[in-house]
Design a protein around this motif. Structure first.
Motif, PDB file in Angstrom:
ATOM      1  N   MET A   1       0.909  -1.170   0.036  1.00  0.00           N
ATOM      2  CA  MET A   1       0.049   0.070   0.066  1.00  0.00           C
ATOM      3  C   MET A   1       0.948   1.224  -0.069  1.00  0.00           C
ATOM      4  SD  MET A   1      -2.858  -1.017   2.793  1.00  0.00           S
ATOM      5  CE  MET A   1      -2.097  -1.148   4.346  1.00  0.00           C
ATOM      6  N   ASN A   2       0.911   1.838  -0.995  1.00  0.00           N
ATOM      7  CA  ASN A   2       1.480   3.199  -1.333  1.00  0.00           C
ATOM      8  C   ASN A   2       0.506   4.491  -1.146  1.00  0.00           C
ATOM      9  OD1 ASN A   2       3.910   1.661  -1.364  1.00  0.00           O
ATOM     10  ND2 ASN A   2       3.679   1.726  -3.547  1.00  0.00           N
ATOM     11  N   MET A   3       1.136   5.613  -1.103  1.00  0.00           N
ATOM     12  CA  MET A   3       0.620   6.760  -0.976  1.00  0.00           C
ATOM     13  C   MET A   3      -0.955   6.739  -0.243  1.00  0.00           C
ATOM     14  SD  MET A   3       1.080   8.094  -4.754  1.00  0.00           S
ATOM     15  CE  MET A   3       0.644   6.695  -5.829  1.00  0.00           C
ATOM     16  N   LEU A   4      -0.742   6.358   0.974  1.00  0.00           N
ATOM     17  CA  LEU A   4      -2.042   6.015   1.969  1.00  0.00           C
ATOM     18  C   LEU A   4      -2.812   7.342   2.103  1.00  0.00           C
ATOM     19  CD1 LEU A   4      -0.673   3.032   4.080  1.00  0.00           C
ATOM     20  CD2 LEU A   4      -2.618   2.934   2.647  1.00  0.00           C
ATOM     21  N   LYS A   5      -3.974   7.135   2.257  1.00  0.00           N
ATOM     22  CA  LYS A   5      -4.807   8.323   2.400  1.00  0.00           C
ATOM     23  C   LYS A   5      -5.348   8.176   3.765  1.00  0.00           C
ATOM     24  CE  LYS A   5      -5.683   9.215  -2.474  1.00  0.00           C
ATOM     25  NZ  LYS A   5      -6.790   9.257  -3.538  1.00  0.00           N
ATOM     26  N   PRO A   6      -6.305   9.160   4.319  1.00  0.00           N
ATOM     27  CA  PRO A   6      -7.025   9.095   5.526  1.00  0.00           C
ATOM     28  C   PRO A   6      -8.132   7.821   5.447  1.00  0.00           C
ATOM     29  CG  PRO A   6      -6.546  11.265   5.235  1.00  0.00           C
ATOM     30  CD  PRO A   6      -6.085  10.625   3.883  1.00  0.00           C
ATOM     31  N   GLU A   7      -8.726   8.079   4.202  1.00  0.00           N
ATOM     32  CA  GLU A   7      -9.918   6.665   4.236  1.00  0.00           C
ATOM     33  C   GLU A   7      -9.385   5.486   4.260  1.00  0.00           C
ATOM     34  OE1 GLU A   7      -9.201   9.694   2.254  1.00  0.00           O
ATOM     35  OE2 GLU A   7      -9.461   9.305  -0.035  1.00  0.00           O
ATOM     36  N   GLY A   8      -7.912   5.133   4.171  1.00  0.00           N
ATOM     37  CA  GLY A   8      -7.271   4.045   4.315  1.00  0.00           C
ATOM     38  C   GLY A   8      -7.494   3.362   5.777  1.00  0.00           C
ATOM     39  N   THR A   9      -7.629   4.245   6.523  1.00  0.00           N
ATOM     40  CA  THR A   9      -7.850   3.775   7.789  1.00  0.00           C
ATOM     41  C   THR A   9      -9.012   2.851   8.306  1.00  0.00           C
ATOM     42  OG1 THR A   9      -6.845   5.991   8.895  1.00  0.00           O
ATOM     43  CG2 THR A   9      -8.131   4.477  10.401  1.00  0.00           C
ATOM     44  N   ALA A  10      -8.826   1.575   8.517  1.00  0.00           N
ATOM     45  CA  ALA A  10      -9.793   0.487   8.581  1.00  0.00           C
ATOM     46  C   ALA A  10      -9.028  -0.827   9.172  1.00  0.00           C
ATOM     47  CB  ALA A  10      -9.920   0.078   7.359  1.00  0.00           C
ATOM     48  N   MET A  11      -9.836  -1.465   9.542  1.00  0.00           N
ATOM     49  CA  MET A  11      -9.295  -2.930  10.073  1.00  0.00           C
ATOM     50  C   MET A  11      -9.103  -3.867   8.596  1.00  0.00           C
ATOM     51  SD  MET A  11      -8.259  -4.905  12.388  1.00  0.00           S
ATOM     52  CE  MET A  11      -9.055  -4.746  13.864  1.00  0.00           C
ATOM     53  N   TYR A  12      -8.114  -4.405   8.275  1.00  0.00           N
ATOM     54  CA  TYR A  12      -7.818  -5.114   6.964  1.00  0.00           C
ATOM     55  C   TYR A  12      -7.880  -6.594   7.320  1.00  0.00           C
ATOM     56  CZ  TYR A  12      -6.579  -0.778   4.608  1.00  0.00           C
ATOM     57  OH  TYR A  12      -6.790   0.510   3.998  1.00  0.00           O
ATOM     58  N   TYR A  13      -8.723  -7.276   6.513  1.00  0.00           N
ATOM     59  CA  TYR A  13      -8.786  -8.747   6.697  1.00  0.00           C
ATOM     60  C   TYR A  13      -8.380  -9.373   5.138  1.00  0.00           C
ATOM     61  CZ  TYR A  13     -11.831  -7.323  10.335  1.00  0.00           C
ATOM     62  OH  TYR A  13     -12.464  -6.952  11.512  1.00  0.00           O
ATOM     63  N   CYS A  14      -7.668 -10.695   5.684  1.00  0.00           N
ATOM     64  CA  CYS A  14      -7.502 -11.452   4.480  1.00  0.00           C
ATOM     65  C   CYS A  14      -8.450 -12.759   4.519  1.00  0.00           C
ATOM     66  CB  CYS A  14      -6.161 -12.291   4.652  1.00  0.00           C
ATOM     67  SG  CYS A  14      -5.549 -13.384   3.649  1.00  0.00           S
ATOM     68  N   GLY A  15      -9.168 -12.968   3.371  1.00  0.00           N
ATOM     69  CA  GLY A  15     -10.255 -13.792   3.039  1.00  0.00           C
ATOM     70  C   GLY A  15      -9.608 -14.869   2.154  1.00  0.00           C
ATOM     71  N   TRP A  16     -10.231 -16.327   2.235  1.00  0.00           N
ATOM     72  CA  TRP A  16      -9.977 -17.352   1.628  1.00  0.00           C
ATOM     73  C   TRP A  16     -11.197 -18.082   1.048  1.00  0.00           C
ATOM     74  CZ3 TRP A  16     -10.859 -22.320   1.815  1.00  0.00           C
ATOM     75  CH2 TRP A  16     -10.226 -23.554   1.184  1.00  0.00           C
ATOM     76  N   VAL A  17     -11.211 -18.488  -0.190  1.00  0.00           N
ATOM     77  CA  VAL A  17     -12.433 -19.273  -0.242  1.00  0.00           C
ATOM     78  C   VAL A  17     -11.817 -20.418  -1.396  1.00  0.00           C
ATOM     79  CG1 VAL A  17     -13.276 -17.942  -2.343  1.00  0.00           C
ATOM     80  CG2 VAL A  17     -14.792 -19.554  -1.160  1.00  0.00           C
ATOM     81  N   VAL A  18     -12.417 -21.618  -1.556  1.00  0.00           N
ATOM     82  CA  VAL A  18     -11.778 -22.899  -2.366  1.00  0.00           C
ATOM     83  C   VAL A  18     -12.126 -22.404  -3.712  1.00  0.00           C
ATOM     84  CG1 VAL A  18     -13.798 -24.126  -2.357  1.00  0.00           C
ATOM     85  CG2 VAL A  18     -11.573 -25.300  -2.646  1.00  0.00           C
ATOM     86  N   PHE A  19     -13.218 -21.602  -4.101  1.00  0.00           N
ATOM     87  CA  PHE A  19     -13.419 -21.350  -5.535  1.00  0.00           C
ATOM     88  C   PHE A  19     -14.139 -20.050  -5.626  1.00  0.00           C
ATOM     89  CE2 PHE A  19     -13.954 -21.809  -9.934  1.00  0.00           C
ATOM     90  CZ  PHE A  19     -15.230 -21.190 -10.098  1.00  0.00           C
ATOM     91  N   CYS A  20     -13.867 -19.259  -6.361  1.00  0.00           N
ATOM     92  CA  CYS A  20     -14.596 -18.079  -6.778  1.00  0.00           C
ATOM     93  C   CYS A  20     -14.357 -17.696  -8.366  1.00  0.00           C
ATOM     94  CB  CYS A  20     -14.315 -16.742  -5.860  1.00  0.00           C
ATOM     95  SG  CYS A  20     -12.919 -15.821  -6.652  1.00  0.00           S
ATOM     96  N   SER A  21     -15.384 -17.154  -8.907  1.00  0.00           N
ATOM     97  CA  SER A  21     -15.367 -16.634 -10.212  1.00  0.00           C
ATOM     98  C   SER A  21     -14.433 -15.287 -10.174  1.00  0.00           C
ATOM     99  CB  SER A  21     -16.849 -16.354 -10.662  1.00  0.00           C
ATOM    100  OG  SER A  21     -17.697 -17.651 -10.869  1.00  0.00           O
ATOM    101  N   SER A  22     -13.826 -15.312 -11.296  1.00  0.00           N
ATOM    102  CA  SER A  22     -12.900 -14.110 -11.676  1.00  0.00           C
ATOM    103  C   SER A  22     -13.615 -12.960 -11.208  1.00  0.00           C
ATOM    104  CB  SER A  22     -12.257 -14.199 -12.862  1.00  0.00           C
ATOM    105  OG  SER A  22     -13.354 -13.917 -13.874  1.00  0.00           O
ATOM    106  N   TRP A  23     -15.092 -12.418 -11.743  1.00  0.00           N
ATOM    107  CA  TRP A  23     -15.753 -11.552 -11.461  1.00  0.00           C
ATOM    108  C   TRP A  23     -16.155 -11.177  -9.813  1.00  0.00           C
ATOM    109  CZ3 TRP A  23     -20.294 -12.528  -9.029  1.00  0.00           C
ATOM    110  CH2 TRP A  23     -20.952 -13.952  -9.239  1.00  0.00           C
ATOM    111  N   ALA A  24     -15.927 -12.301  -9.040  1.00  0.00           N
ATOM    112  CA  ALA A  24     -16.169 -12.129  -7.602  1.00  0.00           C
ATOM    113  C   ALA A  24     -15.112 -12.068  -6.670  1.00  0.00           C
ATOM    114  CB  ALA A  24     -17.208 -13.344  -7.289  1.00  0.00           C
ATOM    115  N   VAL A  25     -13.894 -12.066  -7.326  1.00  0.00           N
ATOM    116  CA  VAL A  25     -12.787 -12.070  -6.396  1.00  0.00           C
ATOM    117  C   VAL A  25     -12.877 -11.090  -5.394  1.00  0.00           C
ATOM    118  CG1 VAL A  25     -10.162 -11.720  -6.451  1.00  0.00           C
ATOM    119  CG2 VAL A  25     -11.243 -12.978  -8.042  1.00  0.00           C
ATOM    120  N   LEU A  26     -13.482  -9.622  -5.708  1.00  0.00           N
ATOM    121  CA  LEU A  26     -13.279  -8.698  -4.423  1.00  0.00           C
ATOM    122  C   LEU A  26     -14.833  -8.514  -3.945  1.00  0.00           C
ATOM    123  CD1 LEU A  26     -11.628  -5.642  -6.522  1.00  0.00           C
ATOM    124  CD2 LEU A  26     -10.720  -7.385  -4.938  1.00  0.00           C
TER     125      LEU A  26
END
Length: 126
Positions: A83-108
């Protein structure tokens, strides 16, 4: 049961940089999806960046495009978020998620994910 664990959060001033790392308890396999999400107070959890293993593409939200980069580490159970050039709106709890399969359109899409890490706090101050 796959268990992601995040590290690398902290406090930084506006314009600064941080690198977050997600480690999963098992190796990632083709078609697994791993992603970074953030949750700020009063807002919904939003997808920041992610990958579909074996797909060859990375996915980055428009709000952070050009500033954040997601990559798989040398070990296949690692997911990095630079993460570069961080902004104040970047303040948050960041989580890592995992799933066995997802479609490319659903990665986010956070609703697609089934395993979550405990999160790491990122605070961006003026």
């Amino acid at each position: 049961q796959v268990q992601p664990v995040e590290s690398g959060g902290g406090s930084v001033q506006v314009g600064g940089s941080l690198t977050l790392t997600c480690t999963t308890s098992t190796l990632a396999y083709i078609n697994n999806c791993m992603g970074w999400f953030r949750h700020a107070p009063g807002k919904e959890r939003e997808g920041v960046a992610g990958i579909r293993i074996g797909g060859g593409s990375t996915y980055v939200a428009d709000s952070v495009k050009g500033r954040f980069t997601v990559s798989q580490g040398n070990a296949k159970n690692l997911l990095n978020l630079q993460m570069n050039m961080l902004k104040p709106e970047g303040t948050a709890m960041y989580y890592c998620g995992w799933v066995v399969f997802c479609s490319s359109w659903a990665v986010l899409g956070p609703d697609e994910y089934r395993a979550w890490g405990p999160g790491t706090q990122v605070t961006v101050s003026p």
